[in-house]
Motif scaffolding. Structure first.
Motif: not given
Length: 130
Positions: A97-103, A119-130
């Motif tokens: 899964n980590e390799r898929a994210w990196i790719n 800002k990008r980190s916060e946006r990613l956090r929002e996506i992951l918490l959905d």
């Protein structure tokens, strides 16, 4: 000597960092463990491949990212398919899964290396918490 259009990516990368440095080619060469500045010119011209065991010292001397220089150096020695296999082996400590994210990130950024800003980190956090 290779033309600018056929210059290896590592040659262009070394040239960019060497020219941006406050150090002379001679100083860069010595800091990287070489005796003469000619070697830097030979790397840039494509006349000589960068030895893999010199990458860490050369990266420090240039002030560039060692991982990026390492990847470019490997491209001098291996065909793309072999290099892909080597890279897969070197990321074995990442889960599938980590390799898929990196790719996915590499694909979406067009191969660029975008900085992970707050800002990008916060946006990613929002996506992951959905």
């Amino acid at each position: 000597m290779l033309s600018a259009q056929t210059k290896r990516p590592i040659a262009s990368y070394i040239e960019k960092w060497a020219n941006a440095s406050v150090c002379s080619y001679q100083d860069i060469a010595v800091r990287a463990g070489f005796t003469k500045a000619d070697i830097i010119y030979m790397f840039i011209s494509g006349e000589h491949r960068v030895p893999l065991d010199c990458i860490p010292a050369l990266a420090r001397a240039l002030g560039c990212d060692g991982n990026e220089l390492w990847t470019l150096a490997l491209q001098q020695y291996f065909k793309p398919e072999i290099l892909r296999q080597i890279q897969e082996l070197s990321t074995r400590d990442h889960s599938p899964n980590e390799r898929a994210w990196i790719n996915a990130l590499r694909s979406m950024s067009g191969g660029a290396d975008p900085e992970l800003t707050h800002k990008r980190s916060e946006r990613l956090r929002e996506i992951l918490l959905d």
